[in-house]
Design a protein around this motif. Sequence first.
Motif, PDB file in Angstrom:
ATOM      1  N   LEU A  94       0.839  -1.188   0.000  1.00 33.77           N
ATOM      2  CA  LEU A  94       0.000   0.000   0.000  1.00 33.77           C
ATOM      3  C   LEU A  94       0.880   1.247   0.000  1.00 33.77           C
ATOM      4  O   LEU A  94       1.966   1.245   0.566  1.00 33.77           O
ATOM      5  CB  LEU A  94      -0.901   0.016   1.230  1.00 33.77           C
ATOM      6  N   SER A  95       0.359   2.282  -0.560  1.00 24.74           N
ATOM      7  CA  SER A  95       1.097   3.544  -0.547  1.00 24.74           C
ATOM      8  C   SER A  95       0.973   4.174   0.837  1.00 24.74           C
ATOM      9  O   SER A  95       0.113   3.810   1.646  1.00 24.74           O
ATOM     10  CB  SER A  95       0.548   4.490  -1.608  1.00 24.74           C
ATOM     11  N   LEU A  96       1.809   5.108   1.110  1.00 25.02           N
ATOM     12  CA  LEU A  96       1.800   5.787   2.401  1.00 25.02           C
ATOM     13  C   LEU A  96       0.463   6.495   2.627  1.00 25.02           C
ATOM     14  O   LEU A  96      -0.088   6.455   3.732  1.00 25.02           O
ATOM     15  CB  LEU A  96       2.958   6.790   2.460  1.00 25.02           C
ATOM     16  N   GLU A  97      -0.062   7.048   1.574  1.00 20.65           N
ATOM     17  CA  GLU A  97      -1.350   7.750   1.689  1.00 20.65           C
ATOM     18  C   GLU A  97      -2.466   6.774   2.029  1.00 20.65           C
ATOM     19  O   GLU A  97      -3.329   7.060   2.866  1.00 20.65           O
ATOM     20  CB  GLU A  97      -1.670   8.494   0.386  1.00 20.65           C
ATOM     21  N   ALA A  98      -2.447   5.603   1.390  1.00 24.75           N
ATOM     22  CA  ALA A  98      -3.487   4.615   1.668  1.00 24.75           C
ATOM     23  C   ALA A  98      -3.377   4.120   3.101  1.00 24.75           C
ATOM     24  O   ALA A  98      -4.399   3.902   3.775  1.00 24.75           O
ATOM     25  CB  ALA A  98      -3.373   3.461   0.694  1.00 24.75           C
ATOM     26  N   LEU A  99      -2.174   3.930   3.609  1.00 23.08           N
ATOM     27  CA  LEU A  99      -1.984   3.511   4.999  1.00 23.08           C
ATOM     28  C   LEU A  99      -2.501   4.584   5.970  1.00 23.08           C
ATOM     29  O   LEU A  99      -3.160   4.262   6.970  1.00 23.08           O
ATOM     30  CB  LEU A  99      -0.509   3.228   5.262  1.00 23.08           C
ATOM     31  N   LYS A 100      -2.247   5.863   5.710  1.00 26.81           N
ATOM     32  CA  LYS A 100      -2.739   6.955   6.565  1.00 26.81           C
ATOM     33  C   LYS A 100      -4.259   6.956   6.580  1.00 26.81           C
ATOM     34  O   LYS A 100      -4.897   7.146   7.638  1.00 26.81           O
ATOM     35  CB  LYS A 100      -2.211   8.298   6.063  1.00 26.81           C
ATOM     36  N   LYS A 101      -4.859   6.693   5.394  1.00 26.03           N
ATOM     37  CA  LYS A 101      -6.298   6.673   5.308  1.00 26.03           C
ATOM     38  C   LYS A 101      -6.881   5.534   6.135  1.00 26.03           C
ATOM     39  O   LYS A 101      -7.892   5.695   6.830  1.00 26.03           O
ATOM     40  CB  LYS A 101      -6.709   6.538   3.841  1.00 26.03           C
ATOM     41  N   GLN A 102      -6.240   4.351   6.074  1.00 24.13           N
ATOM     42  CA  GLN A 102      -6.710   3.206   6.848  1.00 24.13           C
ATOM     43  C   GLN A 102      -6.592   3.480   8.339  1.00 24.13           C
ATOM     44  O   GLN A 102      -7.454   3.114   9.129  1.00 24.13           O
ATOM     45  CB  GLN A 102      -5.903   1.949   6.492  1.00 24.13           C
ATOM     46  N   ILE A 103      -5.505   4.131   8.767  1.00 27.64           N
ATOM     47  CA  ILE A 103      -5.314   4.445  10.185  1.00 27.64           C
ATOM     48  C   ILE A 103      -6.415   5.397  10.646  1.00 27.64           C
ATOM     49  O   ILE A 103      -6.995   5.205  11.732  1.00 27.64           O
ATOM     50  CB  ILE A 103      -3.918   5.049  10.421  1.00 27.64           C
ATOM     51  N   LYS A 104      -6.726   6.394   9.859  1.00 32.92           N
ATOM     52  CA  LYS A 104      -7.774   7.327  10.228  1.00 32.92           C
ATOM     53  C   LYS A 104      -9.123   6.609  10.327  1.00 32.92           C
ATOM     54  O   LYS A 104      -9.921   6.877  11.239  1.00 32.92           O
ATOM     55  CB  LYS A 104      -7.874   8.463   9.205  1.00 32.92           C
ATOM     56  N   THR A 105      -9.359   5.701   9.408  1.00 33.15           N
ATOM     57  CA  THR A 105     -10.613   4.958   9.415  1.00 33.15           C
ATOM     58  C   THR A 105     -10.703   4.081  10.670  1.00 33.15           C
ATOM     59  O   THR A 105     -11.771   3.991  11.292  1.00 33.15           O
ATOM     60  CB  THR A 105     -10.734   4.070   8.159  1.00 33.15           C
TER      61      THR A 105
END
Length: 107
Positions: A94-105
Motif C-alpha cells: 500500500l502507498s503511504l497515503e493509503a496507509l494513513k487513510k486506513q489508520i484514520k478509518t
Amino acid sequence: ELEKQLATKSKALDELKESLAFSGSAEQSPEALSLRISELCERVDSIGSQVAQLTTSMEEVTEQWRVYDEVYAAVNLKTIRYLYCVNQCKPSVLSLEALKKQIKTLQ
C-alpha cells in the motif's frame, strides 16, 4: 567411456577376424590350430563377459536416471506450489497515503 570400450572391443574383434583369415590361409599343424581355436574361444568368452558387465552397468545407470527424473518432477512440483503460496500470501503493498487513510478509518 562406454563408447570407447565398445569401440575397443569392436576393433579387437575385427583384428581377430583378420588374424583368423590370415592364419587360415597358411597351413598349420592340428596342434597349432587347436591352440589358436582355444585362444579365440577364450577371447570370445572374455568379450561376452565384458558385454554382460556393460549391460548390467547400463541397466543400473538407466535405473538411476529414472529415479532422478521422478525426484526432479516431485521437487519441481513442490517448488511450484511453494512459489504459488508465497505469491498468494504476500501482503498487498500500500502507498503511504493509503496507509494513513486506513489508520484514520480505524481510529
